[in-house]
Design a protein around this motif. Structure first.
Motif, PDB file in Angstrom:
ATOM      1  N   ARG A  51      -1.990  11.401 -31.116  1.00  0.00           N
ATOM      2  CA  ARG A  51      -1.829  11.352 -29.821  1.00  0.00           C
ATOM      3  C   ARG A  51      -3.031  11.347 -28.739  1.00  0.00           C
ATOM      4  NH1 ARG A  51      -1.240  13.943 -25.052  1.00  0.00           N
ATOM      5  NH2 ARG A  51      -2.283  15.751 -25.949  1.00  0.00           N
ATOM      6  N   LEU A  52      -3.791  12.323 -29.263  1.00  0.00           N
ATOM      7  CA  LEU A  52      -5.178  12.245 -28.352  1.00  0.00           C
ATOM      8  C   LEU A  52      -5.870  10.903 -28.537  1.00  0.00           C
ATOM      9  CD1 LEU A  52      -6.188  15.981 -29.170  1.00  0.00           C
ATOM     10  CD2 LEU A  52      -5.340  15.219 -26.830  1.00  0.00           C
ATOM     11  N   PHE A  53      -5.918  10.319 -29.726  1.00  0.00           N
ATOM     12  CA  PHE A  53      -6.606   9.072 -29.817  1.00  0.00           C
ATOM     13  C   PHE A  53      -6.046   7.838 -28.990  1.00  0.00           C
ATOM     14  CE2 PHE A  53      -9.218  10.447 -33.329  1.00  0.00           C
ATOM     15  CZ  PHE A  53      -9.898   9.503 -33.803  1.00  0.00           C
ATOM     16  N   VAL A  54      -4.586   7.925 -28.933  1.00  0.00           N
ATOM     17  CA  VAL A  54      -3.952   6.939 -28.045  1.00  0.00           C
ATOM     18  C   VAL A  54      -4.446   7.208 -26.645  1.00  0.00           C
ATOM     19  CG1 VAL A  54      -1.766   6.276 -27.195  1.00  0.00           C
ATOM     20  CG2 VAL A  54      -2.060   6.490 -29.587  1.00  0.00           C
ATOM     21  N   GLU A  55      -4.224   8.656 -26.243  1.00  0.00           N
ATOM     22  CA  GLU A  55      -4.581   8.992 -24.711  1.00  0.00           C
ATOM     23  C   GLU A  55      -6.027   8.647 -24.643  1.00  0.00           C
ATOM     24  OE1 GLU A  55      -5.500  13.056 -22.568  1.00  0.00           O
ATOM     25  OE2 GLU A  55      -3.515  12.957 -23.655  1.00  0.00           O
ATOM     26  N   ALA A  56      -7.097   8.962 -25.284  1.00  0.00           N
ATOM     27  CA  ALA A  56      -8.376   8.548 -25.125  1.00  0.00           C
ATOM     28  C   ALA A  56      -8.675   7.099 -24.835  1.00  0.00           C
ATOM     29  CB  ALA A  56      -9.145   9.057 -26.279  1.00  0.00           C
TER      30      ALA A  56
END
Length: 379
Positions: A142-147
């Motif tokens: 999720r954090l990779f996508v958000e980044a």
């Protein structure tokens, strides 16, 4: 001086964007963030790099979590730090509106520093490493996508998923990753992170010209590592990594940045030294293999040119002319002379990397990284 008609100076598309030349500034960590935020020093050195007229500039590994740091002062990409990243891109674009700026995003995994971060493992954790749960990997995804979405908001032209050099993304791909959940075991599970993330981003990115790509280690040189046949074999067998690259094409990625090895473990495979110079031939072979696989469907960035110093120019031109790669990347050379492409084009004297490993030693000591021979950054 480069001939005005040199292929190195020719433009080429990446996805729906156009790079002004074939020079790629590879991601080199500066270890100069301020509590994860973009520092004035980082802005100065990247603005200077933009002044060098590179076709593509890859901003160093930006962590998606503040407890997943390989460097004590690594920059962290999150909403709190977004204003700094916006300013970073803005200053670079002022210096060169034509440079394509990519953010490399990462989770440091096992390479997180135990003195200031939390080393994690996907499998076989060491005593000081935390074994990631299924849910924790879900959150990292999720954090990779958000980044990536934050990179778009910051004004970057694209992102690079860091799936190389022993970090979290690379560990996922390894045959040694025999987790018994959805994140390990089968090839489908080990590539799920990349597949699902890219598919989600394709629907959520507002800028349809946003560049998506990944840097990989074609062969790591360790048992069960990328580029091996099985979890208990270290001999190079690139069959499965070929499938990773084919998957990237099917996912619609715009480029693959070809590297190898693990810094600090099989370092000379990654960045050959004066005494291991001929490892550059492996890097050239990997780029050629990748290009033969993808054809015109995806661009290839080649690596390991810094070790060749002045010789690199003729060999880079040869590789481009032969179609063995589309772009040529320099890492350490960007520290020795950020203005490298511009100076070559103008016939000015270039400060070539001396291969002294001074920059790497600073990184290992968790100090701010710079060239110790040519201190080009005004502190």
């Amino acid at each position: 001086m480069l001939d005005a008609n040199s292929i190195l100076l020719s433009s080429l598309n990446i996805g729906n964007r156009t790079a002004q030349n074939r020079f790629v500034a590879q991601p080199m960590e500066g270890n100069d963030g301020e509590n994860g935020a973009v520092s004035e020093r980082a802005i100065k050195r990247y603005t200077q790099l933009a002044e060098g007229k590179w076709g593509v500039i890859v901003i160093e590994a930006l962590a998606v979590k503040s407890d997943a740091l390989a460097r004590k002062n690594q920059m962290v990409i999150n909403r709190e730090h977004l204003p700094g990243f916006k300013r970073l891109v803005s200053e670079m674009k002022k210096a060169d509106p034509n440079a394509l700026i990519l953010f490399q995003i990462t989770h440091s995994g096992r390479k997180s520093g135990k003195d200031f971060s939390q080393p994690t493992a996907l499998y076989d954790p060491a005593p000081h490493e935390h074994l990631l749960t299924t849910e924790e990997i879900d959150e990292i995804q999720r954090l990779f996508v958000e980044a990536t979405l934050l990179a778009e908001e910051a004004g970057a032209d694209g992102v690079d998923f860091k799936m190389c050099h022993g970090y979290f993304g690379c560990e996922l791909l390894r045959p040694a990753n025999q987790r018994d959940d959805k994140w390990g075991g089968s090839f489908q599970n080990r590539t799920r992170f990349l597949s699902e993330s890219v598919k989600e981003l394709k629907t959520r990115l507002k800028n349809k010209d946003f560049i998506l790509g990944s840097r990989i280690s074609y062969w790591e040189g360790i048992k069960g590592g990328c580029g091996t046949k099985s979890a208990d074999d270290a001999v190079e067998d690139l069959t499965e990594m070929d499938e990773v690259i084919r998957l990237m094409v099917n996912l619609g990625l715009d480029y693959v940045n070809v590297s190898a090895g693990i810094p600090g473990v099989t370092s000379e495979i990654t960045r050959p030294t004066a005494t291991s110079k001929w490892f550059y031939l492996h890097q050239f072979r990997y780029a050629r293999r990748a290009k033969a696989l993808v054809g015109d469907a995806m661009k290839v960035f080649g690596s390991a040119y810094s070790v060749l110093k002045e010789e690199a120019i003729a060999l880079a031109e040869e590789n481009l002319q032969k179609g063995d790669t589309d772009f040529v990347g320099w890492g350490r050379q960007t520290l020795a002379d950020p203005l490298f492409p511009k100076r070559l084009a103008l016939g000015e004297q270039v400060d070539y990397c001396k291969l002294c490993s001074g920059c790497s030693k600073l990184m290992v000591k968790q100090e701010q990284v710079k060239c110790i021979i040519y201190p080009v950054i005004k502190e």
